[in-house]
Design a protein around this motif. Structure first.
Motif, PDB file in Angstrom:
ATOM      1  N   TYR A  57       0.870  -1.177   0.000  1.00 18.62           N
ATOM      2  CA  TYR A  57       0.000   0.000   0.000  1.00 18.62           C
ATOM      3  C   TYR A  57       0.908   1.228   0.000  1.00 18.62           C
ATOM      4  O   TYR A  57       1.425   1.646   1.043  1.00 18.62           O
ATOM      5  N   LYS A  58       1.132   1.781  -1.173  1.00 17.17           N
ATOM      6  CA  LYS A  58       2.065   2.896  -1.319  1.00 17.17           C
ATOM      7  C   LYS A  58       1.338   4.223  -1.140  1.00 17.17           C
ATOM      8  O   LYS A  58       0.307   4.461  -1.763  1.00 17.17           O
ATOM      9  N   GLN A  59       1.927   5.097  -0.307  1.00 17.53           N
ATOM     10  CA  GLN A  59       1.374   6.428  -0.066  1.00 17.53           C
ATOM     11  C   GLN A  59       2.404   7.469  -0.497  1.00 17.53           C
ATOM     12  O   GLN A  59       3.021   8.122   0.334  1.00 17.53           O
ATOM     13  N   HIS A  60       2.601   7.608  -1.792  1.00 14.40           N
ATOM     14  CA  HIS A  60       3.564   8.535  -2.382  1.00 14.40           C
ATOM     15  C   HIS A  60       4.978   8.239  -1.887  1.00 14.40           C
ATOM     16  O   HIS A  60       5.680   7.455  -2.501  1.00 14.40           O
ATOM     17  N   PHE A  61       5.405   8.818  -0.783  1.00 15.13           N
ATOM     18  CA  PHE A  61       6.778   8.650  -0.300  1.00 15.13           C
ATOM     19  C   PHE A  61       6.928   7.547   0.749  1.00 15.13           C
ATOM     20  O   PHE A  61       8.037   7.282   1.197  1.00 15.13           O
ATOM     21  N   LEU A  76      10.590  20.993  -2.248  1.00 14.35           N
ATOM     22  CA  LEU A  76      10.943  20.648  -3.628  1.00 14.35           C
ATOM     23  C   LEU A  76      10.206  19.411  -4.127  1.00 14.35           C
ATOM     24  O   LEU A  76      10.221  19.132  -5.323  1.00 14.35           O
ATOM     25  N   ALA A  77       9.572  18.677  -3.226  1.00 11.05           N
ATOM     26  CA  ALA A  77       8.796  17.504  -3.622  1.00 11.05           C
ATOM     27  C   ALA A  77       7.324  17.847  -3.864  1.00 11.05           C
ATOM     28  O   ALA A  77       6.547  16.973  -4.238  1.00 11.05           O
ATOM     29  N   PHE A  79      11.170  12.466 -15.428  1.00 17.86           N
ATOM     30  CA  PHE A  79       9.780  12.745 -15.105  1.00 17.86           C
ATOM     31  C   PHE A  79       9.286  11.831 -13.983  1.00 17.86           C
ATOM     32  O   PHE A  79       8.415  12.210 -13.192  1.00 17.86           O
ATOM     33  N   ARG A  80       9.871  10.634 -13.878  1.00 21.36           N
ATOM     34  CA  ARG A  80       9.525   9.707 -12.810  1.00 21.36           C
ATOM     35  C   ARG A  80      10.462   9.829 -11.614  1.00 21.36           C
ATOM     36  O   ARG A  80      10.070   9.518 -10.486  1.00 21.36           O
ATOM     37  N   PHE A  81      11.673  10.263 -11.855  1.00 19.02           N
ATOM     38  CA  PHE A  81      12.659  10.310 -10.777  1.00 19.02           C
ATOM     39  C   PHE A  81      12.297  11.346  -9.712  1.00 19.02           C
ATOM     40  O   PHE A  81      12.249  11.035  -8.509  1.00 19.02           O
ATOM     41  N   PHE A  82      12.052  12.577 -10.120  1.00 20.95           N
ATOM     42  CA  PHE A  82      11.852  13.657  -9.146  1.00 20.95           C
ATOM     43  C   PHE A  82      10.620  13.457  -8.263  1.00 20.95           C
ATOM     44  O   PHE A  82      10.689  13.696  -7.054  1.00 20.95           O
ATOM     45  N   PRO A  83       9.484  12.989  -8.787  1.00 26.49           N
ATOM     46  CA  PRO A  83       8.345  12.757  -7.894  1.00 26.49           C
ATOM     47  C   PRO A  83       8.553  11.616  -6.906  1.00 26.49           C
ATOM     48  O   PRO A  83       7.821  11.510  -5.924  1.00 26.49           O
ATOM     49  N   ASN A 135       0.907  21.831 -10.419  1.00 24.95           N
ATOM     50  CA  ASN A 135       0.662  21.004  -9.229  1.00 24.95           C
ATOM     51  C   ASN A 135       1.735  19.946  -9.030  1.00 24.95           C
ATOM     52  O   ASN A 135       1.636  19.144  -8.111  1.00 24.95           O
ATOM     53  N   TYR A 136       2.755  19.942  -9.890  1.00 21.23           N
ATOM     54  CA  TYR A 136       3.794  18.930  -9.803  1.00 21.23           C
ATOM     55  C   TYR A 136       4.911  19.391  -8.874  1.00 21.23           C
ATOM     56  O   TYR A 136       4.918  20.512  -8.375  1.00 21.23           O
ATOM     57  N   ALA A 137       5.863  18.493  -8.652  1.00 20.82           N
ATOM     58  CA  ALA A 137       6.988  18.802  -7.774  1.00 20.82           C
ATOM     59  C   ALA A 137       7.785  19.972  -8.323  1.00 20.82           C
ATOM     60  O   ALA A 137       8.158  19.986  -9.503  1.00 20.82           O
TER      61      ALA A 137
END
Length: 629
Positions: A261-265, A474-475, A454-458, A555-557
């Protein structure tokens, strides 16, 4: 006379003795009466305090109540276990509270992290999670362990903390949950086993493990966090997948090794050494309006049947409750690092092999993560500068050949000569040593890098809550201006804040595309009849792409927008230097003339291409003759 006197003395002594006896008897009776009365009072008072008697009465009542409520699993309550009791396991990074009721984790705090508003960060709290085993008994009762009381005990296994929770029917008959927490580790060993319950658990009924969790909001942007929150799982064959991040999705999978169950970070992951033969997985989005104060993002649910081995349950599992750090997740060698969406195929490979090591190396020496991003951008652009150079050289060659290509277009005008015209241009390019695909290949090679980043930073947790300039995280998105008014459509797509980094990135990409397309248009051929006008399409893209970035990245990082801003600035600088100080069109023209003098060896591919062109020309000639007739 003397004898009479003697008699009188004897009588007197006798009466005295009798009197003394009477007095003694009277006094004795008076003493006995109060003693007897006092003893009776004492007996009345002491009856309720008779420990043996009251214990029997109380235990009988407790047993009756416990049996009525918990059936044959009433052992713990009947023997004094508190229903609301808890046990705490804690190391340097993780604090767990496990309840007697259900024997399940009711609080899980990550001690080194806080929420977006600086509150302690709990992945499990306030009944947002449930772990239950559902089974039937030979008495035709359905048991849910989450509703029953376990008997707790704790001990040590070396430096590891161990907590055992036993759901008993008798002293030596029980279902046990065993937790073992290592020092400074987010991984919690967890096992489920039954002892002496062969005559209790009915194997003819299904035995289901039920695991639910409602993901609570942890980040500033609820919309962005919800997009990055998902249920991931891996099957026994090593293939991993996830459920849709949309409103609701469910799947039934076989041979499942782990469920995350992943919650972003952050993630809560259940692994098992004995794969679940089948797992019913459900994910449901709880965010209906991002502008409303939402406290949860998604609701996750798993139902997985368990099997008895020789009439007993025996499963060795583990819980990972912690941050999504790729190298840490990979260190467990369970494949759970795939819970992080770093991109599929080559995109994920680039992140794992190139960008994560570079980022980690730079962050060891530099504490300001904004500067780390800038330096990382510089490294990436320098590594990719040869591709930019090759693309520009190819464009310059095409620009030098443009007059001759224009002459061919003039010699073979119209739609009927389209194939002949294209064949002559290809022959000219081949004779001059110019590859018409040379300008496209460098651009295509840069695309994997674009999507990988594009996938790394988020996904990079080290950027979380790290400030830089006006950005406080920054996130997450940076905000220089916010408003509370709900503007239809605009609020849904753009949000209710104004981010500056996406604006800077959009301006930079506009000038980059303008410079790049100016170079492309200088060598662009006139639009052919029946073919799309590439110049108009390129102009549309030059304005459309920055506009899309402006809306999409709001709305992105902010770390990602910072990267694209710096990247486009560096690319503009590299292009300017190459165009004005590196490329010499006169030298290129001279090189082309030298290439024309050299004999050309035609490859098999080019030969087949020429044959196809000639065949197409012949078919076109036949069709033209038919039209004339």
């Amino acid at each position: 006379m003397e004898e009479k006197k003697k008699l009188d003395i004897s009588q007197i002594i006798g009466f005295a003795l009798i009197g003394a006896v009477l007095v003694w008897y009277t006094m004795t009776q008076k003493d006995k009466a109060p003693v007897k009365e006092e003893a009776q009072i004492e007996n009345v008072v002491n009856v309720p305090e008779n420990n043996n008697e009251i214990t029997v009465v109380t235990d009988s009542l407790a047993n009756a109540q416990a049996v009525k409520k918990y059936g044959e699993f009433a052992y713990a309550v009947a023997n004094g276990t508190k229903e609301n009791g808890t046990t705490t396991l804690e190391n340097e990074v993780l604090k767990l509270v496990i309840a007697n009721k259900g024997g399940q984790i009711v609080e899980a705090q990550l001690k080194n992290y806080t929420t977006y508003n600086q509150a302690p960060l709990f992945l499990i709290k306030d009944a947002n999670a449930s772990f239950n085993i559902n089974f039937g008994t030979f008495e035709n009762k359905i048991i849910n362990t989450k509703d029953l009381i376990f008997s707790p005990s704790t001990n040590k296994n070396g430096k590891n903390q161990v907590a055992s929770f036993k759901l008993k029917t008798a002293n030596n008959n029980y279902l046990e949950y065993r937790y073992e927490l290592k020092p400074n580790d987010y991984m919690l060993d967890f096992s489920v086993r039954s002892v002496g319950l062969e005559n209790v658990i009915n194997s003819n009924n299904k035995i289901n493990l039920e695991w639910d969790l409602t993901a609570k909001r942890q980040e500033k942007s609820i919309k962005y966090e919800n997009q990055m929150t998902a249920l991931h799982y891996e099957k026994e064959d090593g293939k991993f997948d996830d459920l849709s991040v949309g409103s609701k999705d469910d799947e039934i999978e076989e041979n499942v090794d782990w469920i995350g169950y992943k919650q972003h970070f952050f993630s809560t992951i259940l692994t098992t050494n004995t794969p679940f033969e089948k797992a019913e997985l459900t994910s449901e989005s709880l965010v209906n309006d991002v502008l409303v104060d939402t406290i949860a993002t998604k609701k996750f649910s798993t139902v997985a049947p368990l099997k008895l081995a020789n009439g007993a349950l025996a499963y060795n599992m583990s819980f990972y409750i912690g941050p999504n750090i790729h190298e840490q997740l990979a260190s467990y060698d369970k494949g759970i690092e795939n819970v992080m969406n770093l991109g599929w195929g080559i995109f994920g490979w680039i992140n794992k092999v190139v960008f994560i090591p570079i980022f980690n190396l730079l962050s060891e020496f530099i504490s300001n993560y904004g500067l780390v991003i800038i330096l990382m951008t510089l490294v990436v652009r320098l590594l990719m500068s040869p591709l930019v150079y090759k693309s520009y050289v190819s464009s310059a060659k095409m620009k030098v050949l443009k007059p001759e290509m224009d002459a061919i277009n003039a010699k073979f005008p119209g739609k009927d000569n389209q194939m002949k015209r294209q064949s002559e241009i290809m022959a000219l390019q081949r004779k001059s040593g110019v590859n018409m695909m040379a300008g496209c290949i460098p651009a295509l090679l840069q695309m994997p890098v674009f999507f990988a980043l594009f996938r790394f930073f988020p996904s990079e947790i080290k950027l979380r809550q790290q400030p830089f300039l006006w950005a406080d995280d920054l996130a997450s998105y940076d905000s220089v201006f916010e408003w509370s008014t709900n503007i239809p459509l605009l609020s849904s797509f753009y949000g209710n804040h104004f981010s500056l980094f996406p604006v800077l990135a959009s301006v930079a990409i506009f000038f980059y595309m303008r410079m790049n397309q100016g170079q492309q248009m200088s060598m662009q051929q006139p639009a052919q009849e029946g073919m799309p006008d590439m110049q108009k399409m390129m102009k549309m893209m030059m304005y459309f792409s920055p506009l899309m970035m402006l809306f999409f990245f709001n709305n992105y990082a902010s770390g990602l927008s910072l990267y694209y801003f710096i990247s486009n600035l560096l690319t503009l600088t590299i292009m300017f230097v190459i165009k004005n100080y590196v490329i010499d069109e006169e030298k290129i023209l001279a090189k082309i003339h030298e290439n024309r003098k050299k004999p050309k060896k035609q490859s098999k591919f080019k030969q087949r291409l020429d044959d196809a062109m000639k065949q197409a020309q012949a078919q076109q000639a036949v069709q033209q003759k038919k039209k004339k007739k």
